[in-house]
Design an enzyme around this catalytic site. Structure first.
Site, mmCIF file in Angstrom:
data_model
loop_
_atom_site.group_PDB
_atom_site.id
_atom_site.type_symbol
_atom_site.label_atom_id
_atom_site.label_comp_id
_atom_site.label_asym_id
_atom_site.label_seq_id
_atom_site.Cartn_x
_atom_site.Cartn_y
_atom_site.Cartn_z
ATOM 1 N N ASP A 11 74.520 -58.004 88.254
ATOM 2 C CA ASP A 11 75.980 -58.022 88.162
ATOM 3 C C ASP A 11 76.492 -56.691 88.705
ATOM 4 O O ASP A 11 76.210 -55.629 88.144
ATOM 5 C CB ASP A 11 76.418 -58.203 86.705
ATOM 6 C CG ASP A 11 77.875 -58.632 86.592
ATOM 7 O OD1 ASP A 11 78.575 -58.621 87.617
ATOM 8 O OD2 ASP A 11 78.304 -58.960 85.478
ATOM 9 N N ASP A 105 79.778 -61.214 93.221
ATOM 10 C CA ASP A 105 79.162 -60.013 92.655
ATOM 11 C C ASP A 105 78.089 -60.304 91.611
ATOM 12 O O ASP A 105 77.687 -59.406 90.877
ATOM 13 C CB ASP A 105 80.239 -59.129 92.030
ATOM 14 C CG ASP A 105 80.943 -59.804 90.857
ATOM 15 O OD1 ASP A 105 80.918 -61.040 90.782
ATOM 16 O OD2 ASP A 105 81.507 -59.090 90.014
ATOM 17 N N GLU A 106 77.592 -61.538 91.555
ATOM 18 C CA GLU A 106 76.699 -61.905 90.458
ATOM 19 C C GLU A 106 75.701 -62.957 90.939
ATOM 20 O O GLU A 106 76.062 -63.885 91.658
ATOM 21 C CB GLU A 106 77.537 -62.460 89.302
ATOM 22 C CG GLU A 106 76.806 -62.718 88.032
ATOM 23 C CD GLU A 106 77.748 -63.229 86.940
ATOM 24 O OE1 GLU A 106 77.238 -63.487 85.841
ATOM 25 O OE2 GLU A 106 78.958 -63.388 87.195
#
Length: 487
Positions: A11, A105-106
């Site tokens: 993350d 973003d993950e």
């Protein structure tokens, strides 16, 4: 559940805001809020400096401004975020063929499938190398969680924030989960959490002690069984390399309610075109067009129309969205509009009716041009029995948004700090430069133009080897003898 912590969850830390700070040297170490910059926008991401004031994602921007009035409030720059996300995904793809992106973003990574980890020591080493490589390649930081299941790996990455790594040893799951609030478990939202609280269950230990039968009685069979298994640490969900998107949509919230029906229709057309651009960028088509309207009183209406077949034709989507708009009463005012396409497919079925409409419009334009020529050009062309071609309106005043990338013919690259009253203020700096100077121009200054985002660092993954980071070299990872397959 696995016997080794070989599922990794990455993350990125305050991703949008961190990318803006990396791109804008003058904002480093200062509160930054990315999201809708109007009075009705919402926060997409807040930097850690802004979070100290209580600002968080999904908060109304108006509230964030009251909590942190001195923060920099910037529009999102998705072109930059997608570019950085692609760099990170390439690093993850070198670790394993099984990478499951959840957002820009993950992502989850199956380290075991890539042959880079089979125990705690090798998993930790792979995670630390990944964090170092992300910093080297993007200039940003990411937090890593390692565990024997996806649920626990995600919990571990949350505990690791910011810029850390947490590994949960298999066998310690129940002890770790027991004191945590029930909302930590996937599938427990505000409504389910409140339902459980009324039943006297506020921690994961309470769920485990209540037992499967009681949770089934409270929540139903599917949800109750799933929640009990997670409460006792069991999660067998695999890392899935490809997650098929179910829909593509765009929406805008307006600073002032729209009352003019023509303006509302024009906004729907504009949103339809943006939606089709995203659809085509994904190489998809869709069969159902969806219109979302939030009215002045916050009531939200959704209308949909299913077409004869999948399409990525902007005319077809515009017309369908327009028909849906006709069924919605907007007389009181509209604060939000959205257009989406669902029922996605990998092929397009041509709509002959839409093609005929396009041909008619094209024919009308040609006829108008011929009439204008006969009238001697210039001014309005008046032709008896034919179409009237109006004089084009002057271009609207250029609008500059806070955070927008610009370039000036004399001063080079910079970004918009703010605009108003016919002026725009620009700070001229680049990701690798010191904090730059601020200058003000007229909004229509011909030397000032919008530009593309600059890369945050000069080295990209997959170069000629001079700047290759450790994770991009398979031999640096445990158990890897050959180059790892990419996604």
């Amino acid at each position: 559940m696995r016997s080794a912590p070989t599922i990794l969850h990455l993350d990125m830390d305050a991703f949008f805001a961190a990318a803006e700070q990396a791109a804008k040297p003058s904002l480093r170490g200062k509160p930054v809020v990315v999201g809708g910059i109007g009075t009705r926008g919402v926060v997409a991401t807040a930097s850690y400096e802004a979070r100290r004031f209580g600002v968080h994602s999904a908060m109304p921007v108006a509230q964030a401004r009251r909590l942190c009035p001195n923060a920099a409030y910037l529009m999102p720059r998705f072109a930059l975020y997608r570019s950085v996300s692609e760099q990170v995904l390439e690093l993850l793809g070198r670790l394993s063929p099984l990478v499951e992106p959840l957002s820009l973003d993950e992502a989850f990574v199956d380290l075991e499938a890539g042959g880079v980890a089979d125990d705690s020591a090798s998993a930790r080493r792979a995670g630390e190398l990944l964090r170092a490589d992300i910093r080297a390649v993007t200039g940003l930081t990411g937090s890593v969680g390692l565990a024997g299941s996806k649920m626990l790996a995600k919990i571990a990455s949350e505990q690791a924030k910011p810029d850390g790594l947490v590994l949960i040893e298999p066998g310690t799951e129940r002890e770790l989960l027991a004191p945590m609030p029930v909302r930590i478990l996937p599938g427990v939202g505000p409504a389910t959490g409140e339902h459980l609280r009324r039943a006297g269950m506020t921690t994961v230990a309470d769920l485990a002690e209540a037992g499967e039968d009681e949770l089934v009685r409270l929540l139903g069979k599917a949800h109750g069984v799933s929640l009990y298994r997670m409460a006792v640490g069991h999660d067998e969900r695999p890392v899935v390399a490809e997650r098929d998107a179910k829909s593509v949509s765009v929406e805008d919230t307006f600073e002032v309610d729209l009352h003019d029906r023509v303006r509302v229709r024009n906004e729907v057309v504009r949103l339809s075109d943006r939606c089709v651009q995203r659809l085509r960028a994904a190489g998809r088509s869709g069969r159902t067009v969806v219109l979302k309207v939030r009215r002045y009183d916050f009531s939200t209406l959704t209308r949909s129309e299913t077409l004869r077949g999948p399409t990525d034709d902007p005319t077809v989507v515009r017309e369908a969205a327009g028909r849906l708009l006709e069924s919605v009463d907007t007389t009181g005012g509209v604060r939000l509009l959205g257009v989406g396409v669902t029922g996605l497919a990998d092929f397009t079925q041509e709509d002959l009716f839409a093609q005929a409409a396009d041909a008619a419009v094209a024919g009308l334009a040609v006829a108008g041009g011929e009439a204008e020529a006969e009238a001697g050009g210039g001014g309005e062309a008046v032709v008896t029995g034919g179409p009237v071609v109006p004089v084009p309106e002057p271009p609207p005043e250029r609008r500059w948004l806070a955070g927008q990338d610009v370039r000036h013919a004399e001063y080079g690259a910079g970004w918009v700090q703010g605009s108003g009253v016919g002026r725009v203020t620009v700070r001229f700096e680049e990701p690798t430069s010191p904090p730059g100077r601020v200058r003000t121009f007229k909004v229509d200054d011909p030397d000032l133009v919008a530009s593309e985002p600059l890369p945050l660092v000069g080295v990209r993954v997959g170069g000629d080897g001079d700047g290759a980071s450790s994770a991009s070299r398979p031999e640096s990872l445990p158990g890897a003898g050959e180059e790892m397959p990419r996604l």
